[in-house]
Structures are given as structure tokens and as C-alpha cells.
Enzyme design. Structure first.
Site, PDB file in Angstrom:
ATOM      1  N   HIS A 175      -3.966   5.233  10.164  1.00 27.49           N
ATOM      2  CA  HIS A 175      -3.220   6.476  10.340  1.00 27.49           C
ATOM      3  C   HIS A 175      -4.011   7.442  11.191  1.00 27.49           C
ATOM      4  CE1 HIS A 175      -5.566   6.799   6.601  1.00 27.49           C
ATOM      5  NE2 HIS A 175      -5.686   8.095   6.843  1.00 27.49           N
ATOM      6  N   HIS A 183       1.357  -3.150   8.716  1.00 27.36           N
ATOM      7  CA  HIS A 183       0.151  -2.815   7.949  1.00 27.36           C
ATOM      8  C   HIS A 183      -1.100  -3.270   8.696  1.00 27.36           C
ATOM      9  CE1 HIS A 183      -2.248  -1.738   4.443  1.00 27.36           C
ATOM     10  NE2 HIS A 183      -2.986  -2.766   4.800  1.00 27.36           N
ATOM     11  N   ASN A 226      -9.903   8.376  10.283  1.00 28.74           N
ATOM     12  CA  ASN A 226     -11.073   8.013   9.487  1.00 28.74           C
ATOM     13  C   ASN A 226     -11.084   6.505   9.295  1.00 28.74           C
ATOM     14  OD1 ASN A 226     -11.958  10.715   9.060  1.00 28.74           O
ATOM     15  ND2 ASN A 226     -10.315  10.969   7.560  1.00 28.74           N
ATOM     16  N   CYS A 245       0.838  -1.200   0.000  1.00 30.93           N
ATOM     17  CA  CYS A 245       0.000   0.000   0.000  1.00 30.93           C
ATOM     18  C   CYS A 245       0.875   1.253   0.000  1.00 30.93           C
ATOM     19  CB  CYS A 245      -0.975  -0.012   1.177  1.00 30.93           C
ATOM     20  SG  CYS A 245      -0.367   0.732   2.703  1.00 30.93           S
ATOM     21  N   THR A 298      -9.415   7.036   2.767  1.00 33.68           N
ATOM     22  CA  THR A 298      -8.945   6.829   1.387  1.00 33.68           C
ATOM     23  C   THR A 298      -7.708   5.939   1.327  1.00 33.68           C
ATOM     24  OG1 THR A 298      -7.648   8.874   1.469  1.00 33.68           O
ATOM     25  CG2 THR A 298      -9.873   9.033   0.554  1.00 33.68           C
ATOM     26  N   HIS A 351      -4.354  11.463  11.946  1.00 33.56           N
ATOM     27  CA  HIS A 351      -4.041  12.827  11.520  1.00 33.56           C
ATOM     28  C   HIS A 351      -3.814  13.674  12.774  1.00 33.56           C
ATOM     29  CE1 HIS A 351      -5.872  12.425   7.325  1.00 33.56           C
ATOM     30  NE2 HIS A 351      -6.478  11.430   7.942  1.00 33.56           N
ATOM     31  N   CYS A 362       2.775   1.883   3.182  1.00 35.49           N
ATOM     32  CA  CYS A 362       3.876   0.911   3.320  1.00 35.49           C
ATOM     33  C   CYS A 362       5.050   1.334   2.436  1.00 35.49           C
ATOM     34  CB  CYS A 362       3.406  -0.499   2.972  1.00 35.49           C
ATOM     35  SG  CYS A 362       2.403  -1.280   4.270  1.00 35.49           S
ATOM     36  N   ASP A 410       1.276  15.460   5.781  1.00 30.54           N
ATOM     37  CA  ASP A 410       0.233  15.130   4.810  1.00 30.54           C
ATOM     38  C   ASP A 410       0.482  15.902   3.510  1.00 30.54           C
ATOM     39  OD1 ASP A 410      -2.920  13.918   5.137  1.00 30.54           O
ATOM     40  OD2 ASP A 410      -2.516  15.261   3.449  1.00 30.54           O
TER      41      ASP A 410
HETATM   42  P1  DGP Z   1      -7.824   9.526   4.978  1.00 29.60           P
HETATM   43  O1  DGP Z   1      -8.933  10.255   4.308  1.00 29.60           O
HETATM   44  O2  DGP Z   1      -7.961   9.626   6.487  1.00 29.60           O
HETATM   45  O3  DGP Z   1      -7.628   8.118   4.483  1.00 29.60           O
HETATM   46  O4  DGP Z   1      -6.528  10.376   4.632  1.00 29.60           O
HETATM   47  C1  DGP Z   1      -5.437   9.956   3.885  1.00 29.60           C
HETATM   48  C2  DGP Z   1      -4.466  11.087   3.854  1.00 29.60           C
HETATM   49  O5  DGP Z   1      -3.273  10.655   3.244  1.00 29.60           O
HETATM   50  C3  DGP Z   1      -4.934  12.316   3.062  1.00 29.60           C
HETATM   51  O6  DGP Z   1      -5.071  13.424   3.956  1.00 29.60           O
HETATM   52  C4  DGP Z   1      -3.830  12.573   2.054  1.00 29.60           C
HETATM   53  C5  DGP Z   1      -2.687  11.722   2.545  1.00 29.60           C
HETATM   54  N1  DGP Z   1      -1.875  11.142   1.480  1.00 29.60           N
HETATM   55  C6  DGP Z   1      -2.314  10.327   0.482  1.00 29.60           C
HETATM   56  N2  DGP Z   1      -1.289   9.972  -0.318  1.00 29.60           N
HETATM   57  C7  DGP Z   1      -0.171  10.564   0.214  1.00 29.60           C
HETATM   58  C8  DGP Z   1       1.203  10.565  -0.158  1.00 29.60           C
HETATM   59  O7  DGP Z   1       1.641   9.950  -1.128  1.00 29.60           O
HETATM   60  N3  DGP Z   1       2.046  11.298   0.618  1.00 29.60           N
HETATM   61  C9  DGP Z   1       1.615  11.991   1.721  1.00 29.60           C
HETATM   62  N4  DGP Z   1       2.535  12.692   2.399  1.00 29.60           N
HETATM   63  N5  DGP Z   1       0.327  12.003   2.105  1.00 29.60           N
HETATM   64  C10 DGP Z   1      -0.548  11.301   1.358  1.00 29.60           C
END
Ligand code: DGP
Length: 111
Positions: free
Chosen positions: A97, A44, A84, A2, A92, A99, A5, A28
Site C-alpha cells: 500500500h 495481494h 512502509n 488479509c 503493519t 500512503h 483483501c 486511512d
Molecule cells: P503501515 O504501517 O504502512 O502498514 O500502515 C497500515 C495502515 O493501514 C495504517 O495507517 C492504518 C491503516 N488501516 C489498518 N486497518 C485498517 C482498516 O481496517 N481500515 C482502514 N481504512 N485503514 C486501516
């Protein structure tokens, strides 16, 4: 593997904020506040829904790390910790994770 990961493995670049044997934290890519950091277990775990007696130790450790990062980032006026879980919450990335959001007064809406 993923996307988180891959970030943990260094295959996708990220702005690292913290790392130890079991936890990784990075900024983020799409910040929703002046400070927006994601704290993840290196193992994971798909989401909060998959936390159980076998893996909850790392979650407890993540919350110690969150408090440490918040101090490091100067968030003494406060911050929000969000995870989330699943479709209705808009998760997503299916790797657990948390935040950390802060650096300004945050809106109060929870839903
Ligand atoms: P969620 O909606 O809680 O699953 O948030 C996923 C978060 O991950 C979203 O705020 C954007 C962040 N994100 C997604 N792809 C990447 C990435 O490649 N790098 C970083 N730094 N953040 C990412």
C-alpha cells in the site's frame, strides 16, 4: 484473507476514494494528516520487497492513480507518498500500500 483483501472485497467497510479493475483506494482509519489515503493493488502483493517484473505494471498504474487522486483531493500544494516495507519501517498490514499524505505542511523527518 488479509485485512486489505477484505476491504477490497467489501467484507470490511471503508471510505472508498477510487476503484478500477486493478487498484483500490480508501481513507486511512487512523489519519496522520488532513488527507490520508491508502492506494493498494487488488492483487495481494505483500510489500515493496515483492515487486518484480511480473507485477510491476500495477505499481506503475498505482502512481498514475496517485497523481489523479491528489488532483481530485485538491493537494496542489503538495503531498507525500510513503510505503512502509517490513519490520524496521513499521509495516503493519502485509498487503502493498502507498500512503498519500497531505493537506498541511508535513514534517521533514524521514527516520
Ligand atoms: P503501515 O504501517 O504502512 O502498514 O500502515 C497500515 C495502515 O493501514 C495504517 O495507517 C492504518 C491503516 N488501516 C489498518 N486497518 C485498517 C482498516 O481496517 N481500515 C482502514 N481504512 N485503514 C486501516
Amino acid at each position: 484473507m488479509c485485512i486489505f483483501c477484505k476491504i477490497i472485497a467489501g467484507e470490511i467497510p471503508s471510505t472508498k476514494v477510487y476503484e478500477d479493475d486493478t487498484v483500490f483506494a480508501f481513507r486511512d482509519i487512523n489519519p496522520q494528516a488532513p488527507t490520508h489515503i491508502l492506494v493498494v493493488p487488488k492483487a495481494h502483493i505483500p510489500s515493496v520487497a515483492a515487486i518484480d517484473g511480473e507485477n510491476s505494471g500495477v505499481v506503475a498504474h498505482i502512481f498514475e492513480v496517485i497523481a489523479q487522486i491528489a488532483r481530485q483531493e485538491g493537494l496542489e500544494k503538495g503531498y507525500r507518498v510513503v510505503s512502509n516495507c517490513g519490520e524496521d519501517a513499521g509495516q503493519t498490514v502485509h498487503h502493498l500500500h502507498f500512503h498519500i499524505l497531505g493537506g498541511k505542511p508535513l514534517a521533514l523527518e524521514m527516520a
